[in-house]
Structure formats: C-alpha cells, structure tokens
Design a protein around this motif. Structure first.
Motif, PDB file in Angstrom:
ATOM      1  N   ARG A   1     -19.534 -11.553  93.680  1.00  0.00           N
ATOM      2  CA  ARG A   1     -20.355 -11.708  93.633  1.00  0.00           C
ATOM      3  C   ARG A   1     -20.725 -13.507  93.343  1.00  0.00           C
ATOM      4  O   ARG A   1     -21.147 -14.264  94.127  1.00  0.00           O
ATOM      5  CB  ARG A   1     -21.858 -11.735  93.117  1.00  0.00           C
ATOM      6  CG  ARG A   1     -22.082  -9.954  94.103  1.00  0.00           C
ATOM      7  CD  ARG A   1     -23.102  -8.881  93.568  1.00  0.00           C
ATOM      8  NE  ARG A   1     -23.531  -7.871  94.172  1.00  0.00           N
ATOM      9  CZ  ARG A   1     -23.467  -6.672  94.034  1.00  0.00           C
ATOM     10  NH1 ARG A   1     -24.158  -6.729  93.260  1.00  0.00           N
ATOM     11  NH2 ARG A   1     -24.067  -5.924  94.810  1.00  0.00           N
ATOM     12  N   ALA A   2     -20.230 -13.835  91.920  1.00  0.00           N
ATOM     13  CA  ALA A   2     -20.425 -15.033  91.102  1.00  0.00           C
ATOM     14  C   ALA A   2     -19.347 -15.690  91.942  1.00  0.00           C
ATOM     15  O   ALA A   2     -20.230 -16.973  92.008  1.00  0.00           O
ATOM     16  CB  ALA A   2     -19.651 -14.555  89.829  1.00  0.00           C
ATOM     17  N   VAL A   3     -18.015 -15.686  92.558  1.00  0.00           N
ATOM     18  CA  VAL A   3     -18.016 -17.009  93.255  1.00  0.00           C
ATOM     19  C   VAL A   3     -18.398 -16.903  94.096  1.00  0.00           C
ATOM     20  O   VAL A   3     -18.228 -17.832  95.023  1.00  0.00           O
ATOM     21  CB  VAL A   3     -16.281 -15.824  93.350  1.00  0.00           C
ATOM     22  CG1 VAL A   3     -15.384 -16.587  94.480  1.00  0.00           C
ATOM     23  CG2 VAL A   3     -15.378 -16.102  92.249  1.00  0.00           C
ATOM     24  N   LEU A   4     -18.498 -15.841  95.244  1.00  0.00           N
ATOM     25  CA  LEU A   4     -19.509 -15.825  96.516  1.00  0.00           C
ATOM     26  C   LEU A   4     -20.737 -16.992  96.104  1.00  0.00           C
ATOM     27  O   LEU A   4     -20.973 -18.163  97.568  1.00  0.00           O
ATOM     28  CB  LEU A   4     -19.700 -15.067  97.217  1.00  0.00           C
ATOM     29  CG  LEU A   4     -18.989 -14.184  98.086  1.00  0.00           C
ATOM     30  CD1 LEU A   4     -19.453 -13.062  98.368  1.00  0.00           C
ATOM     31  CD2 LEU A   4     -18.243 -14.849  99.079  1.00  0.00           C
TER      32      LEU A   4
ATOM     33  N   ARG B   1     -10.159   3.917  94.151  1.00  0.00           N
ATOM     34  CA  ARG B   1     -10.279   2.698  93.992  1.00  0.00           C
ATOM     35  C   ARG B   1     -12.066   1.800  94.188  1.00  0.00           C
ATOM     36  O   ARG B   1     -11.801   1.356  93.451  1.00  0.00           O
ATOM     37  CB  ARG B   1      -9.746   2.152  95.910  1.00  0.00           C
ATOM     38  CG  ARG B   1      -9.889   1.245  96.158  1.00  0.00           C
ATOM     39  CD  ARG B   1      -8.834   0.570  97.173  1.00  0.00           C
ATOM     40  NE  ARG B   1      -8.723  -0.424  98.044  1.00  0.00           N
ATOM     41  CZ  ARG B   1      -8.042  -1.333  98.844  1.00  0.00           C
ATOM     42  NH1 ARG B   1      -7.674  -0.279  99.401  1.00  0.00           N
ATOM     43  NH2 ARG B   1      -7.864  -1.932  99.044  1.00  0.00           N
ATOM     44  N   GLN B   2     -12.407   2.903  94.942  1.00  0.00           N
ATOM     45  CA  GLN B   2     -14.051   2.805  94.342  1.00  0.00           C
ATOM     46  C   GLN B   2     -14.292   3.275  92.864  1.00  0.00           C
ATOM     47  O   GLN B   2     -15.202   1.847  92.351  1.00  0.00           O
ATOM     48  CB  GLN B   2     -15.585   3.086  95.027  1.00  0.00           C
ATOM     49  CG  GLN B   2     -15.051   3.045  97.195  1.00  0.00           C
ATOM     50  CD  GLN B   2     -15.784   4.227  97.420  1.00  0.00           C
ATOM     51  OE1 GLN B   2     -16.158   5.446  97.095  1.00  0.00           O
ATOM     52  NE2 GLN B   2     -16.136   4.383  98.873  1.00  0.00           N
ATOM     53  N   LYS B   3     -14.265   4.083  92.415  1.00  0.00           N
ATOM     54  CA  LYS B   3     -14.473   4.148  90.549  1.00  0.00           C
ATOM     55  C   LYS B   3     -13.617   3.016  90.341  1.00  0.00           C
ATOM     56  O   LYS B   3     -14.383   1.905  88.533  1.00  0.00           O
ATOM     57  CB  LYS B   3     -13.789   4.958  90.056  1.00  0.00           C
ATOM     58  CG  LYS B   3     -14.451   6.514  90.914  1.00  0.00           C
ATOM     59  CD  LYS B   3     -14.442   7.577  90.188  1.00  0.00           C
ATOM     60  CE  LYS B   3     -14.838   8.830  91.157  1.00  0.00           C
ATOM     61  NZ  LYS B   3     -14.099  10.485  90.236  1.00  0.00           N
ATOM     62  N   ALA B   4     -11.963   1.978  90.348  1.00  0.00           N
ATOM     63  CA  ALA B   4     -11.904   1.206  89.662  1.00  0.00           C
ATOM     64  C   ALA B   4     -12.775  -0.440  89.829  1.00  0.00           C
ATOM     65  O   ALA B   4     -12.687  -1.048  89.381  1.00  0.00           O
ATOM     66  CB  ALA B   4     -10.211   0.644  90.338  1.00  0.00           C
TER      67      ALA B   4
ATOM     68  N   GLY C   1     -15.727  -4.636  86.941  1.00  0.00           N
ATOM     69  CA  GLY C   1     -16.585  -5.311  87.115  1.00  0.00           C
ATOM     70  C   GLY C   1     -16.181  -6.583  88.163  1.00  0.00           C
ATOM     71  O   GLY C   1     -16.306  -7.641  88.481  1.00  0.00           O
ATOM     72  N   LEU C   2     -15.115  -5.824  89.407  1.00  0.00           N
ATOM     73  CA  LEU C   2     -15.059  -6.647  90.551  1.00  0.00           C
ATOM     74  C   LEU C   2     -16.283  -7.642  90.710  1.00  0.00           C
ATOM     75  O   LEU C   2     -15.512  -8.330  92.164  1.00  0.00           O
ATOM     76  CB  LEU C   2     -14.102  -6.096  91.090  1.00  0.00           C
ATOM     77  CG  LEU C   2     -12.632  -6.277  89.965  1.00  0.00           C
ATOM     78  CD1 LEU C   2     -11.063  -5.929  91.194  1.00  0.00           C
ATOM     79  CD2 LEU C   2     -12.036  -7.680  89.219  1.00  0.00           C
ATOM     80  N   LYS C   3     -17.101  -6.286  91.404  1.00  0.00           N
ATOM     81  CA  LYS C   3     -17.922  -6.382  91.503  1.00  0.00           C
ATOM     82  C   LYS C   3     -19.119  -7.777  91.834  1.00  0.00           C
ATOM     83  O   LYS C   3     -19.147  -8.805  92.628  1.00  0.00           O
ATOM     84  CB  LYS C   3     -19.072  -4.952  92.355  1.00  0.00           C
ATOM     85  CG  LYS C   3     -19.271  -4.761  93.862  1.00  0.00           C
ATOM     86  CD  LYS C   3     -21.163  -4.030  93.355  1.00  0.00           C
ATOM     87  CE  LYS C   3     -20.945  -3.529  95.060  1.00  0.00           C
ATOM     88  NZ  LYS C   3     -21.832  -1.666  94.611  1.00  0.00           N
ATOM     89  N   GLU C   4     -19.484  -7.863  90.263  1.00  0.00           N
ATOM     90  CA  GLU C   4     -19.945  -8.891  90.137  1.00  0.00           C
ATOM     91  C   GLU C   4     -19.908  -9.776  90.200  1.00  0.00           C
ATOM     92  O   GLU C   4     -19.260 -11.406  90.244  1.00  0.00           O
ATOM     93  CB  GLU C   4     -20.263  -8.994  88.657  1.00  0.00           C
ATOM     94  CG  GLU C   4     -21.507  -7.526  88.477  1.00  0.00           C
ATOM     95  CD  GLU C   4     -21.432  -6.009  88.575  1.00  0.00           C
ATOM     96  OE1 GLU C   4     -19.612  -5.645  88.582  1.00  0.00           O
ATOM     97  OE2 GLU C   4     -21.138  -5.370  89.245  1.00  0.00           O
ATOM     98  N   VAL C   5     -18.009 -10.051  89.822  1.00  0.00           N
ATOM     99  CA  VAL C   5     -17.563 -10.965  89.855  1.00  0.00           C
ATOM    100  C   VAL C   5     -16.946 -11.900  91.556  1.00  0.00           C
ATOM    101  O   VAL C   5     -16.974 -13.297  91.717  1.00  0.00           O
ATOM    102  CB  VAL C   5     -15.853 -10.554  89.342  1.00  0.00           C
ATOM    103  CG1 VAL C   5     -14.584 -12.125  89.596  1.00  0.00           C
ATOM    104  CG2 VAL C   5     -15.554 -10.769  87.991  1.00  0.00           C
TER     105      VAL C   5
END
Length: 195
Positions: free
Chosen positions: A21-24, A7-10, A15-19
C-alpha cells in the motif's frame, strides 16, 4: 468464513500488505502525475480520461492505445517468440484470421451488385500503407476536388475598365509582333548576282 491459506497468513504476518500500500501510495503521488495521460474522452461523463497512456502512444488501452499503429497497422501482429505460450497465441490468432476471412467472403457473397461495387470502390480508395503516403493521397484528392469546383465555375464578366485594358494589351502585342516581323525581314541578307 473460510480459513486462510498459509500464503495468506504469511502475507499478513510479514506486513507485506502495508508495504504494498505504501509503495502504491508513493507511486500515485510522486510518479503517476508525471506520466503521459490518455487524451481520450469518457463516453459516460464527457470528461478527459485519467488513465495512463500505453507507452509510446497517446491513448490508454481502453481508448485504442493497444491497437497496432504506424506503417504496419494493417499487418497481422504475431506474438513474441520469447513469451511462454507463443505457440498457443499464434494458433489462436491464425484461427481468428481464417474465421474473419470466411465471414468476409460470406458477407461479400450476400451483397447486391450495387453494394459490392460501392464496397470495391471504398477498398480502392482506402489502401493501407504508410501514414505519410495516406496523408499525401488525401491532400491530392482534396486539391483535385477544389480544382474541379474552380473549373466548373462560370467565367466572371469583366468590368469595362478591365475589358479596355485587355483590348489595349492585345493591340500592343499585335504591334510588337508586327515590328518583330519587320525587323526579322530587314536582317535577312539579300541575295545578289555574285552569291
């Protein structure tokens, strides 16, 4: 270092982490400044709280925004039946209410007669209910205290001018009453021999 889960690899590969962060970042810059803030004050710094207020309230959850308010503030708030584990929450709430009731009874048993009388007086004067009704009772108590203070004040000594005016007013009222009595007597019909 432990190996990452699938799950962490996916999460990292898409790039969900960056998305996220951008939303926040966008939320914090565009939306958050316009949402109502808590009007509480920080104990440690003394500055205004910067947290968001609970919807419909003026405080954040840390400063009491989650506490029941309105006309039903003193009634037990049951969990919504639509929540997944409402039965567990309800059972916990009922157990807590029973535990608090037993603690209150034990505390009352340990009180001295003077402390119990003081507690009962407080309970008598602090009844739960609608906010408007509590405010009206508070205003009535304040007005009664102010009246009591005024009633206990000694009568002011009248000035000589005021005393002369009061005496003249009393004389004029007595004369008025005397003339009314005379006028009333003249209006009375006299009874004759043929009436």
């Amino acid at each position: 270092m432990a190996e990452r889960t699938p799950r962490q690899k996916a999460w990292a590969s898409h790039g969900l982490k960056e998305v996220g962060r951008a939303v926040l970042r966008r939320f914090n810059s565009e939306i958050r400044p316009h949402l109502p803030k808590c009007n509480g004050t920080s104990r440690s710094t003394g500055e205004p709280c910067r947290n968001l207020a609970v919807p419909g309230k003026q405080k954040c959850r840390w400063h009491g925004g989650a506490v029941p308010s309105g006309d039903d503030w003193h009634k037990m708030q049951y969990p919504a039946a639509t929540s997944k584990d409402w039965q567990r929450k309800l059972n916990e709430k009922l157990k807590r209410a029973e535990r608090n009731r037993r603690r209150r009874e034990r505390r009352l048993e340990k009180m001295s007669p003077e402390a119990r009388a003081k507690h009962q007086e407080w309970q008598r004067t602090h009844k739960p209910g609608a906010k408007a009704e509590r405010q009206r009772r508070r205003a009535d108590r304040k007005a009664a205290e102010e009246f009591k203070v005024l009633a206990e004040q000694p009568e002011r000594i009248a000035s000589p001018e005021l005393a002369a005016l009061q005496a003249q007013a009393a004389y004029l009222e007595a004369e008025r009453d005397r003339y009314r009595a005379l006028a009333q007597a003249e209006r009375q019909p006299t009874t004759g021999a043929f009436d």
